[in-house]
Design a protein around this motif. Structure first.
Motif: not given
Length: 592
Positions: A310-326
């Motif tokens: 995942w990517a944590d984009l909360t610092g940019d006013g967004l949320d956590h974004k999935l990039l690769l599944r489990a």
């Protein structure tokens, strides 16, 4: 030079001479005079009151009197409060007509070695279904945008990213294995994309029935039943095998995708769109995976306990974004990251434009951020050309349920409707010519109807309204062009280098001014990414010409200089219309 630039330059000189102020001509923007007032162009003088120390009316009169005395293009003025309305001398319009007629590329700026390179991505189909009405709007917008940018002097590369891997194609593949009985496009007598689309719908039908049975027999919630569906688990296992390079799965995938590509190519050709470079998700997703995994080491991405990334984009006013599944499989975002990297390796891109519907606004906001965080300086500069959805009077379309409007069927219907609506007009045409004109009119109606609307707006497509030889439609523009060509043929042809000396009357001057505005419209359409500006300009020009045609005789005019003026003006209008609609991907029939 345009009349706007001439007047702006003259006003700049007037302000310097009258009030001693330096105002750049580029900052002075003459506007078309409103129809209820006399004049061709209007200057708003309120910004200059501080320099003049006079009332708006007095300032406008002073500037206007200076223009009439010092600029030959300005014939007379009238002032309405702080608005200076300027009437342009008819002799100026005659010179403008000669200048336009002599310029074969009027309104079109050609690229040179110093031009920016703009890449435009459009279409982006999935290989589990044929193209539908939504794809048609996307393709027409993307192709038109590329044409408009090219007309503004940019180098343009048209690209397509084919989403040829993922759970969607695995669903079609699995359905073909289970219920296809070895069917091929040739055996079925169908285009390959249609055949694969049928199996996508088939999968969904069985999947829904399976979920319903699990809910009823095992008392599961819908979410639980969907998670335990054997059919969906098989599809996910097939995707895992594909990513692992399983030979059997890969061979089936290649075969079925080839069927689809052949179908896509046929539809693209019929629509009149093309691409300079096609990328495939199957080639780009690994690049994206490598970048994402590298992002973990750099602290840009993180891995959850289940193995997903995942990517944590909360610092940019967004949320956590999935990039690769489990299970390690990629999502669309991962593929787009890899594709972006490859494109900038392949081409020295100055601007990247993605033509994708507005339901993906968030996706491209995230993509821009992630590319920037991964160190690609061009990440923040990408442009999402976001457009509204197209719907039918019956409502929204759903691919899984097979309720979409198929692109091929839509094209067939438009051509058939055009043929039926034009039966009387085509009565004296050879059958082959009538068929070709019907194709041009049907596709012209479709393209114009979809492109005349502001791209940002959702729209309702009504095929019946689009084929009308009166009103704001493609066939109206095509009929106007064909009408002019008929006049020119009856006149024995036209010499675009002819220089009639008759002074244009008011109606003719207005029409010349409308033609002269074409380069400004092309420039603004390129600046705002709006094919609608081109479409509606062409409609206004055609409407203006038809009023002129109704009011004044051309071939029966006894004064040869007036006759030649009107013939040349007609030819210039026709050429401008043809150039304008070509930026929409439309064709013009020589007769109708």
């Amino acid at each position: 030079m345009t009349i706007e630039s001439i007047i702006a330059g003259a006003v700049s000189k007037a302000l310097k001479e009258l009030y001693g102020v330096d105002v750049a001509s580029e900052s002075i923007v003459p506007q078309a005079t409103r129809k209820e007032f006399e004049g061709n162009l209007t200057i708003v003088v309120f910004p200059y009151l501080k320099a003049s120390h006079k009332s708006p009316e007095a300032t406008a009169n002073e500037i206007g009197e200076w223009l009439v005395a010092n600029e030959s293009a300005a014939e007379k003025i009238n002032v309405v409060k702080g608005f200076l309305n300027i009437s342009i001398a008819p002799a100026f319009w005659l010179g403008m007509l000669h200048s336009i007629a002599a310029d074969k590329d009027f309104g079109i700026k050609k690229a040179d070695e110093n031009s920016d390179l703009v890449m435009v991505e459009y279409s982006s189909p999935n290989t589990n279904k044929p193209l539908h009405l939504g794809h048609v709007r996307n393709n027409l917008l993307g192709y038109s945008l590329a044409c408009i940018l090219k007309a503004n002097g940019h180098k343009v590369v048209k690209t397509n990213i084919v989403n040829d891997r993922g759970i969607h194609i695995c669903k079609s593949m699995l359905a073909w294995q289970k219920w296809g009985n070895g069917i091929t496009p040739e055996k079925a007598g169908k285009k390959g994309d249609h055949l694969i689309g049928d199996f996508y719908v088939e999968f969904d039908k069985h999947y829904k029935a399976e979920v319903k049975e699990l809910m009823e027999t095992q008392n599961l919630s819908k979410e639980e039943a969907e998670a335990q569906s054997p059919l969906m688990l098989e599809a996910r296992e097939m995707l895992r095998k594909w990513e692992a390079g399983d030979e059997e799965v890969r061979n089936l995938w290649k075969t079925m995708n080839e069927w689809v590509y052949a179908g896509f190519d046929e539809t693209y050709k019929r629509l009149g769109v093309d691409f300079d470079k096609i990328y495939y998700e199957s080639d780009t997703y690994l690049e994206g995976k490598d970048l994402v995994l590298g992002g973990i080491e750099k602290g840009i991405m993180y891995r959850k306990p289940d193995g997903s990334v995942w990517a944590d984009l909360t610092g940019d006013g967004l949320d956590h974004k999935l990039l690769l599944r489990a299970d390690g499989t990629s999502v669309y975002m991962t593929q787009d990251i890899g594709t972006a990297k490859l494109r900038y390796q392949d081409f020295p891109i100055d601007k990247m434009i993605y033509v994708v519907g507005n339901e993906q606004n968030y996706h491209f906001q995230v993509l821009s951020l992630l590319l920037d965080k991964l160190g690609f300086k061009w990440g923040k500069d990408l442009t999402h050309f976001s457009y509204g959805m197209v719907e039918l009077p019956e409502g929204k379309m759903k691919s899984r349920e097979g309720t979409v409007v198929d692109a091929d069927e839509l094209i067939d219907k438009m051509i058939t409707d055009a043929k039926e609506a034009s039966a009387d007009r085509f009565a004296d045409m050879p059958e082959e010519e009538a068929a070709e004109v019907s194709r041009m009119v049907g596709l012209g109606a479709l393209k114009y109807f979809l492109l005349k609307v502001d791209p940002k707006k959702n729209m309702l497509f009504n095929p019946k309204e689009s084929i009308d030889f009166n009103g704001n439609t493609g066939p109206f523009l095509q009929y106007t062009y064909a009408r002019i060509q008929s006049v020119i043929r009856r006149a024995g042809g036209i010499d675009m280098d002819m220089t009639p000396t008759a002074v244009p009357n008011e109606k003719e001057s207005t029409l010349i001014q409308k033609v002269a505005d074409f380069p400004n419209v092309v420039k603004e359409a390129g600046r705002t990414y709006s094919p609608a500006l081109i479409a509606n300009y062409c409609y206004d020009l055609a409407k203006e010409y038809n009023q002129f045609y109704h009011d004044y005789s051309i071939l029966k005019e006894e004064d040869t200089q007036k006759r030649d003026l009107r013939l040349l003006l007609s030819a210039v209008v026709a050429r401008t219309l043809k150039t304008g609609v070509s930026l929409l991907g439309m064709e013009m029939p020589e007769r109708m």
